[in-house]
Design a protein around this motif. Structure first.
Motif, PDB file in Angstrom:
ATOM      1  N   ASN A  31       2.499  -4.525 -11.813  1.00 18.66           N
ATOM      2  CA  ASN A  31       2.304  -3.570 -12.928  1.00 18.66           C
ATOM      3  C   ASN A  31       1.860  -4.661 -14.162  1.00 18.66           C
ATOM      4  O   ASN A  31       2.463  -5.475 -14.692  1.00 18.66           O
ATOM      5  N   TYR A  50      -1.664  -0.705 -12.313  1.00 16.18           N
ATOM      6  CA  TYR A  50      -0.562  -0.958 -11.159  1.00 16.18           C
ATOM      7  C   TYR A  50      -0.933  -1.620 -10.137  1.00 16.18           C
ATOM      8  O   TYR A  50      -0.244  -1.637  -9.063  1.00 16.18           O
ATOM      9  N   ARG A  97       5.818  -0.681  -9.231  1.00 17.13           N
ATOM     10  CA  ARG A  97       5.419   0.766 -10.016  1.00 17.13           C
ATOM     11  C   ARG A  97       6.577   1.515  -9.957  1.00 17.13           C
ATOM     12  O   ARG A  97       7.244   1.763  -8.885  1.00 17.13           O
TER      13      ARG A  97
ATOM     14  N   PHE B 102       3.852   7.698 -12.692  1.00 16.83           N
ATOM     15  CA  PHE B 102       4.171   6.431 -13.731  1.00 16.83           C
ATOM     16  C   PHE B 102       4.916   6.967 -14.866  1.00 16.83           C
ATOM     17  O   PHE B 102       4.335   7.965 -15.343  1.00 16.83           O
TER      18      PHE B 102
END
Lengths: 114, 117
Positions: A31, A50, A97, B102
């Motif tokens: 990331n 990512y 991630r 995320f």
């Protein structure tokens, strides 16, 4: 130790110029992030990535684009710099991630757009 | 949406005195909480984080922070301040990974700590 480097500490550009900010990390992190830091506003996320060639918009992507062609390198591009993009730009990276690993930051690039 | 509040723009303390830098948060689910420090003309450096477990977290340079779920706070503390602690301190929060996708880190606006000799 993780090392995150940014290509320039200080930059002065003119309105309308195309500006490239480079960030390199040496720990094989998946990331990578670009933030801008402004007084009273803290850090705001511009874009993150990512994986190689993957990118996602953060909170303030307008006027910016990014490129991640190699895992260790994440570039921020100001297509046509404007005075309101004068700011401190910080790059960061983390290993996984969705993980809770610490974000490691570069020293920052202070950009002045005239 | 998650958010972080640092209610003080600046905290002044004399060297040798205890210091507290305040942080409150709002996040859905369990929070992951972080403190970072920024020295002049430098990037941010990690100080400590709370993930789970003991509410008192110890970090770098003698700093510690206390997680208080009922008050949704994560104040940074140090028993005895040093002049070299003068810097900009950022609190940050993200939700635990119970949610898919995320989860970004949200930073507060920062608190400037000034320790006088």
């Amino acid at each position: 130790d993780v090392k995150v480097t940014q290509s320039s500490r200080y930059l002065v550009k003119r309105t309308g110029e195309k500006v490239f900010l480079e960030c390199v990390q040496d720990m094989d992190h998946e990331n990578m992030f670009w933030y801008r830091q402004d007084p009273g506003l803290g850090l705001r996320l511009i874009y993150f990535s990512y994986d190689v060639k993957m990118k996602e918009k953060g909170d303030i992507p307008e006027g910016y684009s990014v490129s991640r062609e190699k895992k260790e390198r994440f570039s921020l591009i100001l297509e046509s710099a404007s005075t309101n993009q004068t700011s401190m730009y910080l790059c960061a990276s983390t290993r996984l991630r969705g993980g809770v690993e610490t974000q490691y930051f570069g020293p920052g690039t202070r950009l002045l757009v005239l | 949406a998650q958010s972080v509040a640092q209610p003080e723009d600046q905290v002044n303390v004399a060297e040798g005195n205890p210091l507290t830098v305040k942080c409150t948060y709002s996040v859905s689910g369990n929070p992951y909480l972080f403190w970072y420090v920024q020295y002049p003309n430098r990037g941010l450096q990690f100080l400590l984080k709370y993930i789970t477990g003991d509410n008192l977290v110890k970090g770098s340079y003698g700093f510690e922070a206390e997680f208080n779920k009922s008050q949704t706070s994560f104040h940074l503390k140090k028993p005895s301040a040093l002049v070299s602690d003068s810097a900009l301190y950022f609190c940050a929060v993200r939700p635990s990974p119970e949610n898919t996708g995320f989860q970004k880190l949200v930073f507060g606006t920062g608190t400037r700590l000034l320790v006088s000799p």
